[in-house]
Design an enzyme around this catalytic site. Structure first.
Site, mmCIF file in Angstrom:
data_model
loop_
_atom_site.group_PDB
_atom_site.id
_atom_site.type_symbol
_atom_site.label_atom_id
_atom_site.label_comp_id
_atom_site.label_asym_id
_atom_site.label_seq_id
_atom_site.Cartn_x
_atom_site.Cartn_y
_atom_site.Cartn_z
ATOM 1 N N GLN A 101 0.841 -1.208 0.000
ATOM 2 C CA GLN A 101 0.000 0.000 0.000
ATOM 3 C C GLN A 101 0.870 1.250 0.000
ATOM 4 O O GLN A 101 0.367 2.358 -0.132
ATOM 5 C CB GLN A 101 -0.902 0.009 1.237
ATOM 6 C CG GLN A 101 -1.820 -1.195 1.324
ATOM 7 C CD GLN A 101 -2.598 -1.247 2.638
ATOM 8 O OE1 GLN A 101 -3.808 -1.191 2.661
ATOM 9 N NE2 GLN A 101 -1.892 -1.353 3.742
ATOM 10 N N ASN A 102 2.172 1.077 0.178
ATOM 11 C CA ASN A 102 3.083 2.224 0.219
ATOM 12 C C ASN A 102 3.433 2.672 -1.191
ATOM 13 O O ASN A 102 3.458 1.868 -2.117
ATOM 14 C CB ASN A 102 4.370 1.848 0.973
ATOM 15 C CG ASN A 102 4.078 1.410 2.397
ATOM 16 O OD1 ASN A 102 3.036 1.751 2.946
ATOM 17 N ND2 ASN A 102 4.984 0.666 2.979
ATOM 18 N N HIS A 119 -1.083 1.215 -4.712
ATOM 19 C CA HIS A 119 -1.479 2.631 -4.781
ATOM 20 C C HIS A 119 -0.524 3.463 -5.632
ATOM 21 O O HIS A 119 -0.505 4.687 -5.503
ATOM 22 C CB HIS A 119 -1.565 3.212 -3.360
ATOM 23 C CG HIS A 119 -2.628 2.561 -2.532
ATOM 24 N ND1 HIS A 119 -2.650 2.606 -1.155
ATOM 25 C CD2 HIS A 119 -3.716 1.824 -2.887
ATOM 26 C CE1 HIS A 119 -3.701 1.933 -0.698
ATOM 27 N NE2 HIS A 119 -4.359 1.445 -1.736
ATOM 28 N N CYS A 127 0.626 12.352 -16.733
ATOM 29 C CA CYS A 127 -0.140 13.463 -17.294
ATOM 30 C C CYS A 127 -1.570 12.997 -17.502
ATOM 31 O O CYS A 127 -1.797 11.974 -18.158
ATOM 32 C CB CYS A 127 0.483 13.920 -18.610
ATOM 33 S SG CYS A 127 -0.582 15.085 -19.500
ATOM 34 N N CYS A 178 2.313 19.418 -18.345
ATOM 35 C CA CYS A 178 3.028 18.347 -19.051
ATOM 36 C C CYS A 178 3.938 18.939 -20.129
ATOM 37 O O CYS A 178 3.517 19.826 -20.886
ATOM 38 C CB CYS A 178 2.001 17.413 -19.676
ATOM 39 S SG CYS A 178 2.701 16.196 -20.814
ATOM 40 N N CYS A 181 2.184 17.936 -23.680
ATOM 41 C CA CYS A 181 0.876 18.440 -24.120
ATOM 42 C C CYS A 181 0.363 19.594 -23.265
ATOM 43 O O CYS A 181 -0.707 20.146 -23.563
ATOM 44 C CB CYS A 181 -0.158 17.307 -24.122
ATOM 45 S SG CYS A 181 -0.777 16.870 -22.481
ATOM 46 N N GLY A 246 -0.698 -2.364 17.320
ATOM 47 C CA GLY A 246 -1.933 -1.606 17.393
ATOM 48 C C GLY A 246 -3.084 -2.317 16.717
ATOM 49 O O GLY A 246 -2.941 -3.380 16.110
HETATM 50 ZN ZN LIG Z 1 0.629 15.339 -21.464
#
Ligand SMILES: [Zn+2]
Length: 289
Positions: A101-102, A119, A127, A178, A181, A246
């Site tokens: 998940q890091n 993730h 972009c 970007c 573009c 925990g």
């Molecule tokens: Zn772009």
């Protein structure tokens, strides 16, 4: 050896190949803060949401200003004892698939193969206009060139390459578009409110179907994108073990919970598991943003 370590080693003997799911607890020793406390509650305000990022130019200025300062910590972070132990367990053939998940890339840096970055990765920018992907380090140079006065500011590091920078007029922060573009740039991470690409989920589920157990390391599992794999394992009758200090969202369904510092517990497990290797680790192919 503690009782918890002995229980973990016994678990590893009975269930030789695992899908391993890791969370922020594996990287806090690298100086990267986590989001939640031992009770699973937020330590700070909720992180950036996708809809806010794409719809609010001021929110993007604020995000990139904080990210420019937070990148110092993120770019210098090195793998911890937990990352090295998991790389060793992978090399020993004990890990069918490592999913994290890091977003810090520290499992790759430690030498783990076929890592699924559930993730995404903070060291990559994508972009939203043309889909081009580029290194975050290149954007950092552009951010510093356009915003020289901000570079000298000091801010405490926050999770996911963020930094605590308040009381600033973010409308003055110059965010480049970007280079190809002119479109909107976004870190190649899955923000809250955004969906994890289905290919990543499918690759974890396929590996879990072949594995003997699910091992969760350094996660409270409060985010559903990771917790769903616990549900999958339980539904398939596979044992689930968590190494985490925990409360976790999965406490009620765990086969075993090891409440120890994750690096120490995994290092002990890695030295215990230096045994002949089953077939090679499964490769996974995370998709573009
Ligand atoms: Zn772009």
């Amino acid at each position: 050896m503690t009782d918890a370590q002995a229980a973990l080693h016994g678990f590893a003997q009975r269930h030789p190949r695992w899908v391993v799911l890791t969370g922020a607890g594996c990287s806090t020793a690298a100086g990267i803060p986590d989001y939640r406390d031992a009770s699973g509650a937020w330590k700070r305000s909720e992180p950036m949401r996708y809809q806010v990022f794409v719809s609010d130019a001021h929110a993007r200025q604020r995000y990139w200003a904080r990210s420019m300062l937070g990148w110092r910590t993120m770019s210098q972070a090195r793998p911890t004892q937990a990352h090295h132990a998991l790389a060793a367990l992978g090399a020993a053939g004990r890990i069918a698939l490592l999913v994290t998940q890091n977003v810090d890339g520290l499992h790759d840096a430690a030498g783990s193969l076929g890592v699924v970055d559930l993730h995404g990765r903070i060291d990559t920018v994508c972009c939203l206009g043309c889909g081009a992907r580029s290194p975050r380090a290149v954007l950092q140079q552009a951010l510093l060139l356009r915003n020289p006065g901000w570079a000298a500011l000091h801010a405490r590091s926050a999770p996911d390459g963020d930094a605590d920078l308040a009381q600033q007029d973010f409308t003055q922060f110059d965010v480049p578009g970007c280079g190809q573009c002119g479109g909107m740039l976004k870190p190649d991470v899955v923000f809250f409110g955004e969906t994890v690409p289905r290919e990543r989920v499918a690759s974890v589920r396929a590996a879990l179907a072949q594995a003997d157990a699910l091992l969760v390391a350094g996660s409270s599992l409060m985010v559903y994108s990771g917790f769903r794999f616990v549900e999958d394992a339980v539904a398939a009758g596979k044992p689930v073990v968590v190494v985490n200090q925990g409360r976790t969202r999965a406490d009620a369904v765990l086969t075993l919970k090891v409440e120890q510092e994750v690096g120490q517990a995994l290092a002990a497990l890695a030295s215990h598991c230096s045994m002949p290797a089953p077939p090679a680790q499964t490769a996974a192919h995370p998709v573009a943003c």
